[in-house]
Design an enzyme around this catalytic site. Structure first.
Site, PDB file in Angstrom:
ATOM      1  N   ASP A  16      -1.916   5.308  -5.764  1.00 21.66           N
ATOM      2  CA  ASP A  16      -2.167   4.450  -4.611  1.00 21.66           C
ATOM      3  C   ASP A  16      -2.317   2.994  -5.028  1.00 21.66           C
ATOM      4  OD1 ASP A  16      -2.929   3.380  -2.181  1.00 21.66           O
ATOM      5  OD2 ASP A  16      -4.984   4.116  -2.311  1.00 21.66           O
ATOM      6  N   ASP A  60       0.823  -1.210   0.000  1.00 17.41           N
ATOM      7  CA  ASP A  60       0.000   0.000   0.000  1.00 17.41           C
ATOM      8  C   ASP A  60       0.852   1.252   0.000  1.00 17.41           C
ATOM      9  OD1 ASP A  60      -2.088   1.757   0.120  1.00 17.41           O
ATOM     10  OD2 ASP A  60      -2.693   1.267   2.167  1.00 17.41           O
TER      11      ASP A  60
END
Length: 399
Positions: free
Chosen positions: A274, A91
């Site tokens: 992201d 992440d």
């Protein structure tokens, strides 16, 4: 990704590698979604063993990892000594590393309780628990000491994975500890650099279109650029100063068009790069411009998807984003996923959906902390061809 009001959430991904002993490249693998989470695991384990054997002789250290099929990429991370291995979401939109949402945290002689509580809220889901310092193994011979690890005692929306390895900017850790609410927590990348495991704080992730639920088709690299994983030149752009995107790996998207005639984003807009978000998100007014340009497209409010007749598939135009002076396009194949992925997305069989995990599979990206910039490059997967599709659907937020 840690929660903030959504701007343009650009889900791009990358890989990096330089021929140097301080560089580590980590391949990524696909796994089945929750309903068939263990399907194909024997094959995945055989692939893992083959990769470990093939790279044991030296050179860049490469470790396979698994992904919740078609949704998010994960990597295998060892915690403790001897290490317990966890399947963690990669992440770039958050920076805390934690375990315990699947396999529970196993304390060993290297586990040190800091006396701190830790609590992180994401765009979807959260975890809260206790903070430990522990030994973290990212690859054979790539061992970080005294790395902050959250032991998730309470959590939501992490089905099928064991937690997150957070590789976003360190500022995102502010406010996640208690009572030391103002303390920043060094990320795995911060500690890898300070402990001499890498010489440049650069992260790359490479994804490719999946051909199966257990598809070893990606790579995660620590400490450099892997020129074998992209074509042409890398376009770099500074991390944006616009709030809140500037707290993340945020970039300025100069404009976006659908085909040559429809303007989707008319002026410079900040977006967030992201890896922990599946879709590419557009603000409502930008999304309406995109929706209106596809013949016969309409919003299915029951499923939150766009539907359009299959006759429109051949008319789908590229969706073009200008970033750092270079155009990065999502062709028709990038805007529609194969029918055989419907089960993973919880859709009826015989239908295809439009989504933007495909953006992650089309471009190589570089997350460069040293120069506070993000880079993108074309790959062999940037342009592909469509196969046959039935009536098509699309997530409401997707571009």
């Amino acid at each position: 990704m840690r929660s903030f009001s959504a701007l343009l959430g650009a889900v791009l991904v990358a890989v990096t590698s330089v021929s140097a002993s301080s560089l580590f490249r980590i391949p990524l693998t696909k796994i089945a979604p929750s309903s068939s989470y263990f399907a194909g695991l024997p094959d995945a384990d055989r692939e893992r063993a083959a990769f470990l054997k093939s790279f044991a002789s030296g050179g860049p250290t490469t470790v396979p990892a698994s992904n919740l099929a078609y949704v998010q990429y994960t990597t295998s991370v060892g915690v403790g000594s001897p290490p317990t291995y966890y399947n963690l979401v990669v992440d770039t939109g958050s920076s805390n590393t934690f375990v315990g949402t699947g396999k529970t945290y196993v304390q060993t002689s290297t586990s040190i309780f800091t006396g701190e509580d830790v609590n992180v809220t994401y765009g979807s889901g959260y975890f809260s628990g206790l903070e430990y310092l522990d030994q973290v193994t990212l690859a054979p011979g790539f061992v970080i000491t005294n790395q902050s690890i959250g032991d998730a005692l309470s959590y939501a929306d992490f089905e099928g994975v064991d937690g997150i390895v957070g590789v976003g900017p360190v500022i995102l850790t502010e406010g996640t500890l208690s009572p030391s609410t103002n303390e920043l927590i060094p990320t795995v990348m911060n500690n890898a650099l300070s402990q001499g495991l890498i010489t440049e704080e650069i992260l790359g992730v490479s994804f490719a279109p999946a051909t199966s639920y257990n598809d070893t088709n990606g790579a995660l690299t620590y400490g450099g650029i892997d020129s074998s994983l992209y074509t042409g030149e890398i376009t770099y752009t500074p991390v944006t100063a616009t709030y809140p995107a500037g707290y993340y790996w945020g970039v300025n998207v100069t404009d976006a068009t659908y085909g040559s005639d429809t303007t989707v984003i008319p002026t410079s807009t900040a977006g967030i790069v992201d890896t922990g978000t599946t879709l590419v998100l557009l603000a409502d007014n930008f999304f309406e411009s995109y929706l209106g340009a596809i013949p016969g497209a309409k919003l299915d409010k029951n499923e939150g998807l766009i539907t359009f007749p299959k006759s429109s598939v051949s008319e789908i135009q590229p969706l073009n984003f200008t970033i750092g002076g270079t155009v990065f396009s999502l062709d028709a194949a990038a805007q529609i996923i194969p029918i055989d992925q419907n089960t993973a997305w919880g859709l009826p069989s015989g239908r295809a959906i439009r989504h933007c995990l495909k953006f992650m599979e089309k471009y190589y990206a570089v997350f460069d902390t040293d120069s506070n910039r993000v880079g993108f490059a074309y790959t062999e997967h940037t342009f592909t061809s469509l196969t046959s599709f039935e009536d098509c659907q699309s997530p409401e937020e997707c571009i």
